[in-house]
Design a protein around this motif. Structure first.
Motif, short mmCIF file in Angstrom:
data_model
loop_
_atom_site.label_atom_id
_atom_site.label_comp_id
_atom_site.label_asym_id
_atom_site.label_seq_id
_atom_site.Cartn_x
_atom_site.Cartn_y
_atom_site.Cartn_z
N ALA A 1 15.06 -61.77 41.37
CA ALA A 1 15.12 -62.47 42.66
C ALA A 1 15.89 -61.62 43.68
O ALA A 1 15.51 -61.52 44.85
N GLU A 2 16.97 -60.98 43.21
CA GLU A 2 17.75 -60.11 44.12
C GLU A 2 16.87 -58.97 44.65
O GLU A 2 16.92 -58.61 45.83
N GLN A 3 16.05 -58.43 43.73
CA GLN A 3 15.15 -57.34 44.15
C GLN A 3 14.16 -57.83 45.20
O GLN A 3 13.84 -57.13 46.15
N VAL A 4 13.68 -59.06 45.02
CA VAL A 4 12.74 -59.62 46.00
C VAL A 4 13.45 -59.74 47.36
O VAL A 4 12.90 -59.37 48.39
N TYR A 5 14.70 -60.24 47.32
CA TYR A 5 15.46 -60.36 48.57
C TYR A 5 15.59 -59.00 49.26
O TYR A 5 15.48 -58.90 50.48
N GLU A 6 15.84 -57.96 48.45
CA GLU A 6 15.98 -56.61 49.04
C GLU A 6 14.69 -56.19 49.75
O GLU A 6 14.73 -55.62 50.83
N VAL A 7 13.56 -56.50 49.13
CA VAL A 7 12.28 -56.16 49.77
C VAL A 7 12.14 -56.94 51.08
O VAL A 7 11.77 -56.38 52.11
#
Ligand SMILES: Cc1cc2nc3c(=O)[nH]c(=O)nc-3n(C[C@H](O)[C@H](O)[C@H](O)COP(=O)(O)OP(=O)(O)OC[C@H]3O[C@@H](n4cnc5c(N)ncnc54)[C@H](O)[C@@H]3O)c2cc1C
Length: 469
Positions: A303-309
């Motif tokens: 989820a954190e990676q999605v937020y970064e995108v």
């Protein structure tokens, strides 16, 4: 193709096969009940069948098919009638063969992670039954609460989870099928691998009731993923929402749901359901992103990676659903967009599909074509699959504009799909409504092969005539 009219002698033969209680005609049935079998969810079409038959066993289906084959009477199989391409509409009248009494889950085989089911089982009921023993049947059309597994097989249906888990096609191992002659066959074996001749199982999937009647199916299952995270991401520019879709995958994440919704789609559906949702003025589109798996910590990292995108785009406040109820509401809103559009206006639904990264170009093209020809569209769909449902709203369009005038712009939308490497239906099938556009997606040589297959299965052309080509 010439068909014969139904005779009183045939009707009484049908009564002997399924009992009079399961033979409905305009004369015998309650008008409303009989009338419903002439409709599905496609626009406002209605085609009256001569008779509706509700068999409950494969032997009954076989006996009906033998009679219809002998007397050259058309037969249209019907699941729950939620189809959006007119597949279940009996356009040449004749028999509607309703599969609603084939509603049993015959076996859940926990040792082999498989299940044997009848085609009239409601998709969600099947999902719930296998979930009770820790198993997972992923294909989840947004209509899962009402559509049948047989309809899903015949339409090669997808749904939000297809992006990670594939469509109905990817879960079927073997099918029991009644051929137009009444012969009963199994198409394959209950194995994960099968290299024994042509793949008749996959040929039946997506054949829209034109090759045979499915009377049993063997599905493979997966272990149930225990956890999920759901987020609703508002975008100020819908083009960016479409762009963000492929960016998430490029970051190495495969969501279990990645749905695009234009502002109007989400607004109409939340109004229709009376589920309040705050939609700031400047928001033009949303992505609904679900991640699932067996390890919650891993999911939070994803989820954190999605937020970064997403940080690279002009997004509003992201809603992270933190209760089961909130998740249910968000999915309910997404699943009911089709119903809410139907509630607002008659509409034509184009089931466009392109390689995922071409979605922004498709969306832009659809809007340009709409502006040029003067129609409004509400777009939403399974963005992770590059599958966008373009709902053309009838609104104030005249009969001429609606029935004739839209053919050219719809052709242009489909030509754009093909130019981008896509095609004219991702999951709803061709049925009646997309039939005039098949030449855009397929060469004459392809269509001839399909016509040849139809001829081998159904030389008298009695099964669902007038569909696909
Ligand atoms: C609100 C809404 C949301 C939807 N969302 C999705 C979605 O997310 N994804 C998706 O893919 N679709 C979706 N659909 C479309 C539709 O629900 C699917 O196509 C579904 O699979 C149709 O199932 P059904 O039982 O209603 O079939 P029907 O509409 O009754 O029939 C569909 C076709 O299957 C044939 N058929 C049915 N049963 C048999 C059988 N036993 N043997 C042989 N042929 C048979 C019929 O002849 C017909 O050609 C949606 C529809 C609605 C109304």
């Amino acid at each position: 193709m010439q068909f014969n009219a139904l005779t009183p002698a045939l009707v009484s033969a049908f009564e002997q096969i399924v009992t009079p209680a399961h033979v409905l005609t305009a004369a015998t049935a309650e008008a409303q009940q009989y009338e419903a079998y002439g409709r599905d969810h496609t626009e406002d079409f209605h085609f009256a069948p001569d008779v509706v038959l509700r068999p409950a066993t494969v032997e009954e289906v076989s006996a009906i098919m033998k009679l219809c084959h002998e007397h050259q009477v058309p037969v249209t199989a019907r699941g729950a009638g939620t189809g959006l391409s007119g597949g279940a509409l009996p356009i040449h009248n004749g028999v509607v063969l309703s599969m609603e009494r084939f509603n049993k889950i015959l076996k859940i085989d926990e040792r082999n992670l498989q299940a044997i089911v009848e085609p009239g089982v409601v998709t969600e009921a099947f999902q719930n039954a296998v979930k009770e023993v820790g198993l997972f049947y992923p294909p989840d059309p947004a209509s899962k609460g009402s559509c049948f597994l047989g309809g899903n097989l015949s339409q090669s249906s997808g749904g939000p989870k297809a992006v990670k888990y594939g469509t109905t096609r990817d879960y079927v191992l073997n099918l029991q099928v009644v051929l137009p002659t009444g012969e009963i066959i199994w198409t394959g074996a209950n194995t994960l691998k099968n290299a024994t001749g042509y793949n008749l199982t996959q040929l039946m999937v997506g054949s829209e009731g034109t090759l045979g009647i499915i009377t049993k199916a063997v599905f493979r299952l997966l272990p149930y993923p225990q956890h999920n995270i759901l987020m609703l991401v508002p975008f100020r520019q819908e083009a960016q929402a479409a762009e963000a879709v492929s960016a998430v995958f490029r970051a190495g994440i495969i969501p279990s749901g990645m749905e695009f919704m234009e502002r109007e789609a989400i607004a109409w559906s939340s109004d229709y359901l009376k589920i309040p949702l705050t939609l700031p003025e400047d928001i033009t589109a949303h992505l609904l992103i679900e991640l699932d798996g067996r390890d919650l910590d891993e999911l939070y990292k994803e989820a954190e990676q999605v937020y970064e995108v997403l940080e690279k785009y002009d997004v509003g406040e992201i809603l992270l659903a933190d209760t089961a109820g909130q998740k249910d509401d968000l999915w309910k809103i997404r699943r009911n967009i089709g119903n809410s559009v139907r509630y607002n206006s008659v509409y034509k639904e184009e089931d466009t599909v392109v390689p995922r990264a071409e979605l922004p170009t498709l969306l832009k093209g659809v809007k340009e074509i709409g502006a040029r020809y003067g129609f409004k569209s509400v777009c939403y769909g399974h963005a992770g699959d590059g599958n966008m449902h373009v709902n053309i709203i009838r609104g104030e369009l005249t009969d001429e504009e609606w029935n004739v005038g839209l053919r050219q712009p719809i052709s242009e939308i489909f030509q754009l799909c093909v130019k981008l490497g896509g095609t004219i239906s991702g999951e709803h099938g061709i049925g009646l409504v997309q039939k005039p556009y098949m030449h855009i997606a397929l060469a004459e040589a392809n269509l001839n092969i399909m016509r040849g297959i139809k001829q081998v299965f159904d030389p008298k052309g009695i099964l669902n005539p007038g569909k696909i080509f």
